[in-house]
Design a protein around this motif. Structure first.
Motif, PDB file in Angstrom:
ATOM      1  N   GLY A   1       9.219  11.461   6.859  1.00 46.16           N
ATOM      2  CA  GLY A   1       9.211  10.748   8.130  1.00 46.16           C
ATOM      3  C   GLY A   1      10.610  10.552   8.665  1.00 46.16           C
ATOM      4  O   GLY A   1      11.295  11.505   9.051  1.00 46.16           O
ATOM      5  N   GLN A   2      11.054   9.288   8.680  1.00 45.49           N
ATOM      6  CA  GLN A   2      12.384   8.958   9.150  1.00 45.49           C
ATOM      7  C   GLN A   2      13.181   8.276   8.046  1.00 45.49           C
ATOM      8  O   GLN A   2      12.615   7.616   7.167  1.00 45.49           O
ATOM      9  CB  GLN A   2      12.316   8.034  10.370  1.00 45.49           C
ATOM     10  CG  GLN A   2      11.800   8.705  11.641  1.00 45.49           C
ATOM     11  CD  GLN A   2      11.919   7.767  12.834  1.00 45.49           C
ATOM     12  OE1 GLN A   2      11.517   6.604  12.774  1.00 45.49           O
ATOM     13  NE2 GLN A   2      12.479   8.275  13.911  1.00 45.49           N
TER      14      GLN A   2
ATOM     15  N   GLY B   1      10.325   6.215   1.310  1.00 50.43           N
ATOM     16  CA  GLY B   1      10.654   7.121   2.401  1.00 50.43           C
ATOM     17  C   GLY B   1      11.488   8.316   2.018  1.00 50.43           C
ATOM     18  O   GLY B   1      11.855   9.117   2.891  1.00 50.43           O
ATOM     19  N   ASN B   2      11.792   8.477   0.728  1.00 50.38           N
ATOM     20  CA  ASN B   2      12.618   9.593   0.281  1.00 50.38           C
ATOM     21  C   ASN B   2      11.758  10.649  -0.396  1.00 50.38           C
ATOM     22  O   ASN B   2      10.883  10.340  -1.202  1.00 50.38           O
ATOM     23  CB  ASN B   2      13.692   9.090  -0.688  1.00 50.38           C
ATOM     24  CG  ASN B   2      14.705   8.199   0.005  1.00 50.38           C
ATOM     25  OD1 ASN B   2      15.593   8.660   0.706  1.00 50.38           O
ATOM     26  ND2 ASN B   2      14.561   6.892  -0.186  1.00 50.38           N
TER      27      ASN B   2
ATOM     28  N   GLY C   1       6.595   5.868   3.424  1.00 48.09           N
ATOM     29  CA  GLY C   1       7.347   4.814   4.094  1.00 48.09           C
ATOM     30  C   GLY C   1       8.548   5.355   4.844  1.00 48.09           C
ATOM     31  O   GLY C   1       8.792   6.566   4.913  1.00 48.09           O
ATOM     32  N   THR C   2       9.299   4.428   5.413  1.00 50.34           N
ATOM     33  CA  THR C   2      10.536   4.761   6.125  1.00 50.34           C
ATOM     34  C   THR C   2      11.710   4.325   5.268  1.00 50.34           C
ATOM     35  O   THR C   2      11.788   3.167   4.846  1.00 50.34           O
ATOM     36  CB  THR C   2      10.587   4.048   7.487  1.00 50.34           C
ATOM     37  OG1 THR C   2       9.489   4.510   8.299  1.00 50.34           O
ATOM     38  CG2 THR C   2      11.899   4.343   8.196  1.00 50.34           C
TER      39      THR C   2
ATOM     40  N   GLY D   1       0.792  -1.223   0.000  1.00 49.47           N
ATOM     41  CA  GLY D   1       0.000   0.000   0.000  1.00 49.47           C
ATOM     42  C   GLY D   1       0.825   1.274   0.000  1.00 49.47           C
ATOM     43  O   GLY D   1       0.280   2.371  -0.168  1.00 49.47           O
ATOM     44  N   THR D   2       2.135   1.153   0.201  1.00 51.45           N
ATOM     45  CA  THR D   2       3.003   2.325   0.157  1.00 51.45           C
ATOM     46  C   THR D   2       2.981   2.925  -1.246  1.00 51.45           C
ATOM     47  O   THR D   2       2.969   2.197  -2.243  1.00 51.45           O
ATOM     48  CB  THR D   2       4.445   1.932   0.521  1.00 51.45           C
ATOM     49  OG1 THR D   2       4.465   1.397   1.848  1.00 51.45           O
ATOM     50  CG2 THR D   2       5.387   3.124   0.449  1.00 51.45           C
ATOM     51  N   ARG D   3       2.999   4.248  -1.319  1.00 45.34           N
ATOM     52  CA  ARG D   3       2.978   4.936  -2.600  1.00 45.34           C
ATOM     53  C   ARG D   3       4.299   5.661  -2.832  1.00 45.34           C
ATOM     54  O   ARG D   3       4.715   6.487  -2.015  1.00 45.34           O
ATOM     55  CB  ARG D   3       1.812   5.929  -2.652  1.00 45.34           C
ATOM     56  CG  ARG D   3       0.437   5.252  -2.659  1.00 45.34           C
ATOM     57  CD  ARG D   3      -0.682   6.247  -2.555  1.00 45.34           C
ATOM     58  NE  ARG D   3      -0.671   6.922  -1.255  1.00 45.34           N
ATOM     59  CZ  ARG D   3      -1.625   7.766  -0.842  1.00 45.34           C
ATOM     60  NH1 ARG D   3      -2.662   8.035  -1.634  1.00 45.34           N
ATOM     61  NH2 ARG D   3      -1.545   8.340   0.341  1.00 45.34           N
ATOM     62  N   LEU D   4       4.961   5.314  -3.933  1.00 43.41           N
ATOM     63  CA  LEU D   4       6.152   6.030  -4.368  1.00 43.41           C
ATOM     64  C   LEU D   4       5.750   7.015  -5.462  1.00 43.41           C
ATOM     65  O   LEU D   4       4.669   6.912  -6.042  1.00 43.41           O
ATOM     66  CB  LEU D   4       7.199   5.057  -4.917  1.00 43.41           C
ATOM     67  CG  LEU D   4       7.590   3.865  -4.047  1.00 43.41           C
ATOM     68  CD1 LEU D   4       8.729   3.092  -4.696  1.00 43.41           C
ATOM     69  CD2 LEU D   4       7.945   4.293  -2.633  1.00 43.41           C
TER      70      LEU D   4
END
Length: 568
Positions: free
Chosen positions: A239-240, A141-142, A147-148, A68-71
């Motif tokens: 985020g982190q 995450g970038n 995401g992380t 489910g993470t979206r890039l």
């Protein structure tokens, strides 16, 4: 647009034996708060389009992952055409923003690139006009991708797998996807290709370190400052992000945390084109090592005599890249089947070099020769040295060190891997960080310069490193000409007690004329053209007092050189 079909594959999952650990959470990690994109001048977020020279640019295209993470990606393509996709995935930011002035001397051909070219990526306008879609993706995450952020591990590989399959299924894609570009964009290819996404058709790995412990973060077990500089170019997100610098400090040995970051290259079966440079002190070893172990029936290796970014954007490189990716992504007949498996840059010094075709690397006709070191005359020769002797130097004084000279009476080619064995002791410490370099010296005493790293025209012709406490070898992976260190425990020195250390000297090509000499330098400090340069790789050493190099008698200090017979 021609109709196409797409089959959704059954993706791999953690625990299937692809990585040495079941999940990445089994090893300790550190994170730091990400820098918000707005703080560093991000051009804005949200889907939008523009057209440049007939090329459709789609900004912030969403790429869904299995969890489910979206890039988010920027996609460059010609609208209305069915084209293959080339994925360029990294944490650096998909938009052009990095100050190339940090890389003074790198010879970036800025004037020939479109203003839309991101750092270390193909010129997307030029490539879109050639019939490819360049898909530059902000990694997990970038920047604005969710995401992380974690780097070089199975999370990234699985995200890469999903990214390949997502683009393959889009209506404008012909179902063929390539992966690659320079450095990080190439390094991720190893782990993604090892998963064998069904629609991944080729990888182009230009300067792709493949073992981040040995090749980028701990040269010979000596921790480098590269991670600090690298985190300055990354670490942007919502985020982190994984704090590679902090975790490196807590993982000084090659433990599970580092093992997670080495792909199984033998699982890679897609056509592979790998390129690196003799003078590259970050990517040379890993690019060659992974290429040697890749199982692809069609794999090609170029080792140039130039500089990383200057060569990547050169005219000859574009022609080769275009031929390779065109053949495997567009089913073109570009003559790639007739390419020599290997081309090496033959260096005559400075920035002068030309390619020579070969069948394998190391070269099949290599003759490995021992040269025994003699501290009495700072020399090395074929004969065993009977008399024991030693030479010492201040391990912390810049420029101080020992040297050994091999003089060649006839033209001699040294191409491939070398090894230096020293018997070493220390007088004020239980460890010793050793830096080794090879130089070509004229009969007049003039040192012939060689391109070094990405930015310098005058550096050593070959280089190696080792922390003495990391000297334990893996006997199954080591050869007479390439030692392989375990880096899994420390073997401390005892005051004044010599121990043998085998130092891997990264591959090189040095062309000696009659009367030239090879000078072998060993120091406790950096052997570098300009250690104070902003992007120079420096080291956190453990030296104190004097290092003593022992030769002769029971101390069989020697260098193993790869000599190439003159007849080709």
């Amino acid at each position: 647009m021609t109709e196409k079909t797409h089959t959704s594959p059954a993706p791999p999952s953690p625990g299937d034996g692809i990585w040495p650990n079941e999940t990445p959470n089994q090893v300790q990690r550190h994170y730091r708060p990400a820098i918000h994109p707005d703080v560093v001048g991000h051009p804005g977020f949200g889907y939008r389009t523009e057209e440049v020279e007939g090329v459709l640019i789609e900004r912030d295209v969403m790429v869904p992952l299995r969890d489910g993470t979206r890039l988010y990606a920027d996609v460059y393509r010609v609208a209305g055409e069915l084209v293959p996709a080339i994925v360029c995935y990294s944490p650096f930011g998909k938009h052009p923003h990095i100050d190339l002035g940090l890389f003074d001397g790198a010879e970036f051909p800025v004037d020939k690139l479109s203003e839309h070219t991101p750092f270390e990526v193909f010129d997307p306008i030029r490539w879109a006009k050639e019939g490819f879609a360049i898909c530059v993706v902000d990694g997990v995450g970038n920047w604005h991708s969710e995401g992380t952020a974690q780097f070089f591990d199975q999370q990234e590989a699985l995200a890469g797998y999903d990214t390949v399959e997502h683009f393959a299924g889009l209506e404008w894609c012909n179902g063929k996807v390539g992966w690659g570009a320079v450095s990080y964009f190439a390094m991720t290819a190893w782990s993604v290709a090892a998963l064998n996404p069904p629609h991944l058709a080729a990888i182009l790995t230009w300067d792709a370190a493949s073992d981040t412990y040995r090749e980028t973060n701990h040269h010979g077990g000596i921790p480098s400052t590269l991670t600090h500089n690298w985190m300055l170019l990354t670490g942007v997100g919502l985020g982190q992000v994984e704090d590679m610098e902090a975790t490196q400090s807590e993982h000084p040995l090659f433990d599970e945390w580092w093992q997670l970051r080495v792909a199984d290259w033998s699982k890679i079966t897609v056509p592979t084109y790998s390129i690196t440079e003799w003078g590259n002190d970050i990517h040379l070893r890993g690019t060659v090592q992974a290429w040697r172990e890749v199982a692809a029936p069609q794999k090609y290796l170029d080792i140039t005599g130039g500089k990383e970014w200057a060569e990547f954007y050169s005219d000859w490189a574009f022609e080769r890249q275009r031929a390779f990716l065109g053949q495997f992504l567009r089913a073109e007949s570009n003559g790639v089947d007739d390419w020599a498996p290997v081309r090496i840059g033959i260096r005559t010094g400075g920035d002068t070099w030309e390619f020579r075709e070969e069948l394998a690397f190391p070269l099949e006709r290599t003759k490995y020769r021992n040269y025994h070191l003699d501290a009495r005359g700072a020399s090395a020769g074929h004969e065993q040295v009977e008399e024991e002797a030693s030479v010492s130097y201040d391990s912390t004084r810049q420029g101080d060190g020992a040297e050994f000279i091999i003089r060649f009476e006839e033209p001699t080619e040294v191409t491939g891997y070398s090894k230096v064995r020293f018997w070493v002791s220390a007088d004020l410490h239980n460890d010793a960080d050793l830096f080794v370099a090879f130089e070509r010296v004229r009969p007049s005493g003039e040192v012939v310069p060689h391109i070094f790293s990405q930015m310098w025209n005058e550096g050593p012709a070959a280089f190696g490193w080792l922390r003495a406490s990391h000297r334990e070898l893996d006997p199954e992976k080591s050869t007479e000409w390439q030692p392989y260190h375990r880096h899994q425990r420390r073997q401390w020195l005892v005051h004044g007690t010599p121990v043998p250390v085998d130092i891997e000297v990264w591959p090189t090509n040095i062309m000696f004329e009659a009367g030239d000499s090879l000078r072998i330098l060993v120091r406790g400090t950096l052997i570098h053209p300009d250690p104070n340069a902003p992007m120079a790789t420096n080291y956190m050493t453990r030296n104190l007092g004097r290092h003593i190099i022992h030769t002769g008698g029971k101390y069989d200090s020697r260098v193993v050189l790869p000599l190439i017979p003159s007849s080709h």
